[in-house]
Design an enzyme around this catalytic site. Structure first.
Site, short mmCIF file in Angstrom:
data_model
loop_
_atom_site.label_atom_id
_atom_site.label_comp_id
_atom_site.label_asym_id
_atom_site.label_seq_id
_atom_site.Cartn_x
_atom_site.Cartn_y
_atom_site.Cartn_z
N LYS A 172 -8.13 8.13 6.05
CA LYS A 172 -9.14 7.13 6.38
C LYS A 172 -8.46 5.96 7.09
O LYS A 172 -7.75 5.18 6.46
CB LYS A 172 -9.84 6.59 5.13
CG LYS A 172 -11.01 5.64 5.47
CD LYS A 172 -11.35 4.67 4.36
CE LYS A 172 -10.59 3.37 4.46
NZ LYS A 172 -10.97 2.54 5.64
N GLU B 24 1.99 0.94 -0.67
CA GLU B 24 2.76 -0.01 0.14
C GLU B 24 1.83 -1.17 0.41
O GLU B 24 0.91 -1.08 1.22
CB GLU B 24 3.24 0.65 1.45
CG GLU B 24 4.42 -0.07 2.09
CD GLU B 24 4.01 -1.26 2.94
OE1 GLU B 24 3.97 -2.39 2.39
OE2 GLU B 24 3.75 -1.07 4.12
N CYS C 91 3.24 -7.36 6.80
CA CYS C 91 3.56 -7.58 5.39
C CYS C 91 5.01 -7.99 5.17
O CYS C 91 5.34 -8.55 4.12
CB CYS C 91 3.23 -6.34 4.57
SG CYS C 91 3.91 -4.81 5.22
N GLU D 100 -0.27 -14.84 0.31
CA GLU D 100 -0.05 -14.17 1.58
C GLU D 100 -1.18 -14.55 2.54
O GLU D 100 -2.33 -14.18 2.35
CB GLU D 100 -0.02 -12.66 1.39
CG GLU D 100 0.32 -11.89 2.66
CD GLU D 100 0.33 -10.39 2.46
OE1 GLU D 100 1.14 -9.71 3.12
OE2 GLU D 100 -0.48 -9.89 1.66
#
Length: 497
Positions: free
Chosen positions: A195, A269, A303, A399
């Site tokens: 996906k 991850e 990231c 973040e």
């Protein structure tokens, strides 16, 4: 330190004209062909640098996922029985097809993400290298040698495919993150259902179109749609043996919680908040250039971005001046202009980053350069540096995933390590120093899956990528990825008759 004049110099460079990207067919890719979705629900995909409509893609349903999983289940036994050499040959052909169509894929990736040409080119080059490395690693995969570990018995350890893998990829590196998963998953002998992000599915679908004749039907399947529907069904499906996601911490938590109901393996991850620890003996100019590159690569939507600088108090003023000068020189623009930094991925993410900047100003922190949206079409935000950040401020914990870098100071090595490790994330960090002993000792004390010394955001396909703590577990790239997407079986033979 305020530099409003520098902030006012940011403008968006806009391409006068760009070639129309080559769009993929409409539909899900299931059992080797593009097929119509089970319902008429669609989502619209746009170019975030121009806000122009690109195409519609299906908003997948549970029934669409079930059809794709059924195809993967039907194909898994035959694919698992192929030899490593046969699977390696398929991966090499995929790499060749990507390389042969790289300009088309780069243009489509840039149009769907708003990223500059240099980033798109690097993404496609890295995807090619990922398939080629996995092709070699597939043939060189090793395990414990056969032997008599118990008297009168011979042990053989087999490395087997897991089975059917559900994959959920993010919007920041659409084709590259698909490659990071597809290559080792296929190399280890698994089949998969992938996906892509509903915001950036186009290059993944285009890849399926290009390689349809090289991969046996059912081995690779793609269903577009939302995480709430498609991702949820992949995570809970009883015939999916492992779910791998690259995404936010929240998304990873949901996948892991759902997968637990069927006791399936997960590969996570997730996010990061990478500290950049600059010691007093570091090459400050090199460190400032490194943060410029690694903090604003892909507009900070990364990231492992160098987004949190911890600099020794003795050199903080000098380093900050150098960093602000570097960041003030960043060019911003749409694909096709040669600009260094592109747009945010969507209107919603644009709003999230701007809300974070509003919160920074509300805390009374100093925005030394940037900090605002840029006018005109497209979701552009100025490259931003926030200075004089105190310990515990929101910006050092959260973040932002945008073009925002913070600068804080430390006094001792012990404080630097403690402050760097205080984040809930554990993906990546860097250390900048000229001291050989420190360059060896400090990385060992940092709780991150990757630590660079005197560089940041340099990726090698041969080396593992993945994090600790809130950044998840499992490894992409390297031989460790093939290990993650396989299982061991011990068969012991008695010497007796």
């Amino acid at each position: 330190m305020t530099t409003s004049a520098a902030a006012e110099s940011f403008t968006v460079q806009r391409a006068e004209s760009a070639p129309a990207p080559s769009l993929p067919p409409f539909g899900h890719f299931i059992n080797g062909a593009f097929v119509a979705p089970g319902s008429g629900a669609v989502s619209e995909v746009e170019n975030p640098a121009t806000e122009e409509f690109l195409m519609r893609v299906p908003a997948g349903s549970v029934e669409d996922v079930d059809a794709a999983v059924a195809a993967a289940v039907a194909a898994k036994a035959e694919w698992a029985q192929t030899t490593p050499a046969e699977r390696s040959a398929v991966l090499l052909r995929i790499a060749d097809l990507i390389e042969g169509n790289r300009e088309e894929l780069e243009a489509l990736e840039a149009a769907n993400t708003g990223k500059p040409e240099a980033v798109a080119e690097d993404d496609i080059s890295s995807a090619i290298d990922t398939f080629r490395f996995s092709a070699g690693a597939t043939r060189a995969f090793t395990a414990l040698g056969a032997g008599d570990y118990a008297k009168g018995h011979t042990s053989v350890v087999y490395r087997e495919p897991v089975g059917v893998v559900g994959v959920i990829t993010p919007w920041n590196y659409p084709l590259l993150m698909a490659a990071w998963k597809i290559a080792p998953i296929l190399g280890a002998g698994n089949t998969l259902v992938l996906k892509p992000s509903e915001q950036t599915p186009l290059t993944t679908l285009k890849l399926a179109e290009l390689i349809a004749g090289e991969v046996p039907a059912g081995v690779l399947n793609i269903v577009t749609g939302t995480g709430r529907v498609v991702g949820q069904r992949l995570s809970e499906h009883p015939d999916v043996d492992l779910v791998a996601i690259t995404g936010s911490v929240g998304s990873g938590e949901k996948v892991a919680a759902t997968a637990a109901a069927t006791v399936k393996r997960v590969h996570l991850e997730l996010g990061g908040k990478a500290p950049v620890v600059v010691f007093g003996d570091a090459d400050l100019e090199a460190a400032a250039r490194g943060v410029r590159s690694a903090g604003f690569w892909n507009a900070g939507q990364e990231c492992g971005a160098a987004c949190r600088v911890l600099v020794h108090e003795s050199v903080a003023a000098d380093f900050t001046e150098l960093l602000v000068r570097e960041v003030a020189a960043i060019t911003v623009g749409s694909p096709g202009t040669g600009a260094e930094m592109g747009s945010m991925i969507s209107a919603a993410h644009h709003r999230r980053v701007l809300a974070a900047l509003d919160g920074i100003r509300a805390e009374g922190l100093t925005v030394a350069v940037g900090g605002h949206a840029l006018e005109g079409p497209g979701y552009f935000i100025e490259p931003t540096v926030v200075t004089d950040v105190p310990p515990g401020a929101g910006i050092v914990r959260n973040e932002i995933f945008g073009p925002v870098v913070s600068v804080e100071t430390f006094s001792t090595d012990e404080e630097a390590v403690a402050r760097a490790n205080e984040t809930v994330y554990g993906l990546a960090a860097s250390v900048w120093t000229a001291d050989a002993a420190r360059s060896l000792s400090i990385p060992r004390r940092l709780d991150f899956g990757t630590v660079w010394v005197n560089s940041h955001l340099v990726i090698a396909t041969e080396a593992p990528w993945g994090g600790f703590k809130g950044s998840g577990y499992g490894r992409d790239l390297s031989l460790y990825a093939l290990e993650d997407f396989s299982r061991t079986k011990h068969v012991m033979y008695s010497h007796g008759r």
